[in-house]
Design a protein around this motif. Structure first.
Motif, short mmCIF file in Angstrom:
data_model
loop_
_atom_site.label_atom_id
_atom_site.label_comp_id
_atom_site.label_asym_id
_atom_site.label_seq_id
_atom_site.Cartn_x
_atom_site.Cartn_y
_atom_site.Cartn_z
N LYS A 121 26.12 46.54 38.17
CA LYS A 121 26.06 46.12 36.41
C LYS A 121 27.10 44.58 36.41
O LYS A 121 26.63 44.11 35.76
CB LYS A 121 26.85 47.39 35.67
N GLU A 122 28.42 44.69 36.66
CA GLU A 122 29.70 43.80 36.69
C GLU A 122 30.37 43.70 38.17
O GLU A 122 31.03 45.00 38.31
CB GLU A 122 30.28 44.18 35.65
N ILE A 123 30.55 42.71 38.51
CA ILE A 123 31.33 42.90 39.40
C ILE A 123 32.38 41.18 40.38
O ILE A 123 31.26 40.18 39.76
CB ILE A 123 30.05 42.63 40.87
N SER A 124 32.96 41.33 40.58
CA SER A 124 33.79 39.98 40.97
C SER A 124 33.76 39.33 41.83
O SER A 124 32.89 40.12 42.58
CB SER A 124 34.98 40.29 40.85
N ILE A 125 33.64 37.98 41.83
CA ILE A 125 33.35 37.01 43.21
C ILE A 125 33.50 37.89 44.03
O ILE A 125 33.20 38.29 45.70
CB ILE A 125 33.35 35.68 43.17
N SER A 126 35.36 38.91 45.05
CA SER A 126 35.39 38.75 45.91
C SER A 126 35.41 39.63 45.96
O SER A 126 35.31 39.88 47.66
CB SER A 126 36.92 38.91 45.41
N LYS A 127 34.40 40.64 45.11
CA LYS A 127 34.69 42.30 45.60
C LYS A 127 32.84 42.21 46.35
O LYS A 127 32.69 43.00 46.76
CB LYS A 127 33.75 43.56 44.71
N LEU A 128 32.45 41.18 45.54
CA LEU A 128 30.55 40.79 46.09
C LEU A 128 30.72 40.39 47.56
O LEU A 128 30.78 40.94 48.37
CB LEU A 128 29.87 40.10 44.95
N GLY A 129 31.95 39.46 47.37
CA GLY A 129 32.15 39.13 49.17
C GLY A 129 32.67 40.34 49.69
O GLY A 129 31.98 40.03 51.37
N GLU A 130 33.57 40.90 49.80
CA GLU A 130 33.58 42.04 50.68
C GLU A 130 32.19 43.06 51.20
O GLU A 130 32.54 43.35 52.07
CB GLU A 130 34.85 42.65 49.51
N ILE A 131 31.83 43.30 49.76
CA ILE A 131 31.00 43.97 50.37
C ILE A 131 29.47 43.30 51.42
O ILE A 131 29.22 44.31 52.21
CB ILE A 131 29.77 44.30 48.82
N ASP B 148 31.88 35.68 53.09
CA ASP B 148 33.14 34.01 52.40
C ASP B 148 33.15 33.43 50.87
O ASP B 148 32.22 33.69 50.48
CB ASP B 148 33.89 33.18 53.41
N GLN B 149 34.07 33.28 50.47
CA GLN B 149 34.09 33.00 49.11
C GLN B 149 33.23 31.81 48.69
O GLN B 149 32.39 32.03 47.69
CB GLN B 149 35.97 33.09 48.50
N THR B 150 33.49 30.94 49.71
CA THR B 150 32.44 29.77 49.44
C THR B 150 31.65 29.88 49.70
O THR B 150 30.53 29.58 48.55
CB THR B 150 32.52 28.42 50.08
N LYS C 56 36.25 35.94 37.98
CA LYS C 56 35.30 35.73 37.06
C LYS C 56 34.28 37.47 37.82
O LYS C 56 34.10 37.72 38.54
CB LYS C 56 34.56 34.38 37.87
N SER C 57 33.53 37.94 36.92
CA SER C 57 33.03 38.83 36.91
C SER C 57 31.28 37.85 36.50
O SER C 57 30.42 37.58 35.98
CB SER C 57 32.69 39.49 35.64
N ILE C 58 30.65 38.37 37.54
CA ILE C 58 28.94 38.40 37.52
C ILE C 58 28.27 39.35 37.60
O ILE C 58 28.73 41.13 37.24
CB ILE C 58 28.55 38.67 39.08
N SER C 59 26.98 39.11 36.03
CA SER C 59 26.06 40.16 35.56
C SER C 59 25.32 40.11 35.58
O SER C 59 24.82 37.98 35.85
CB SER C 59 26.85 40.67 34.87
N ILE C 60 23.89 40.57 36.31
CA ILE C 60 22.79 40.28 35.80
C ILE C 60 21.68 40.07 34.42
O ILE C 60 22.67 40.85 34.17
CB ILE C 60 21.42 41.51 37.26
#
Length: 148
Positions: A55-65, A69-71, A98-102
């Motif tokens: 639903k809502e996820i940070s850029i860093s958490k998305l990178g972990e999953i 890398d963040q770039t 920053k949070s990302i949502s669809i």
């Protein structure tokens, strides 16, 4: 000289990294060829799936999953934003994050792309056979654990 040549052949044939990278490139190219009509790269599709799931996820958490890398994450998220598939907002609790949502358009794109993804996924599974495919997934998980 012959000994060195045999050693190099041995390295080329058995290198786990080189063989996995080669296989990954071939599989990625097959997925991307199938998904070309959607305008999404397979990485972007996988990002949309993860963003929709959370639903809502940070850029860093998305990178972990995704183990990216963040770039790479940031570049692809901006492409998805430019296409209207995601929103980027400051986190309510931490303005540095920053949070990302669809978006609704992103959900529609997922609905369009998922049947295409399923087709290529089924082709991969059928090509290997269900048991071999399950064994492959288990082997890849065990490989990751053994190296971490």
């Amino acid at each position: 000289m012959n000994n060195k040549h045999n050693e190099m052949d041995y390295i080329i044939q058995l290198c786990a990294c080189a063989n996995l990278r080669k296989a990954a490139r071939i599989v990625t190219q097959a997925y991307e060829k199938q998904m070309q009509s959607t305008g999404l790269k397979v990485t972007q599709y996988y990002m949309l799936v993860n963003i929709a799931r959370h639903k809502e996820i940070s850029i860093s958490k998305l990178g972990e999953i995704m183990l990216l890398d963040q770039t790479t994450i940031t570049r692809n998220v901006h492409i998805l934003k430019k296409s209207g598939y995601v929103n980027i907002t400051k986190d309510k609790n931490d303005s540095r994050t920053k949070s990302i949502s669809i978006t609704d358009i992103g959900l529609i794109k997922l609905e369009e792309a998922t049947p295409i993804w399923l087709q290529i996924q089924q082709k991969v599974e059928n090509g290997m056979g269900e048991e071999k495919y399950k064994d492959l997934l288990e082997t890849l998980i065990n490989l990751q654990k053994s190296i971490e």
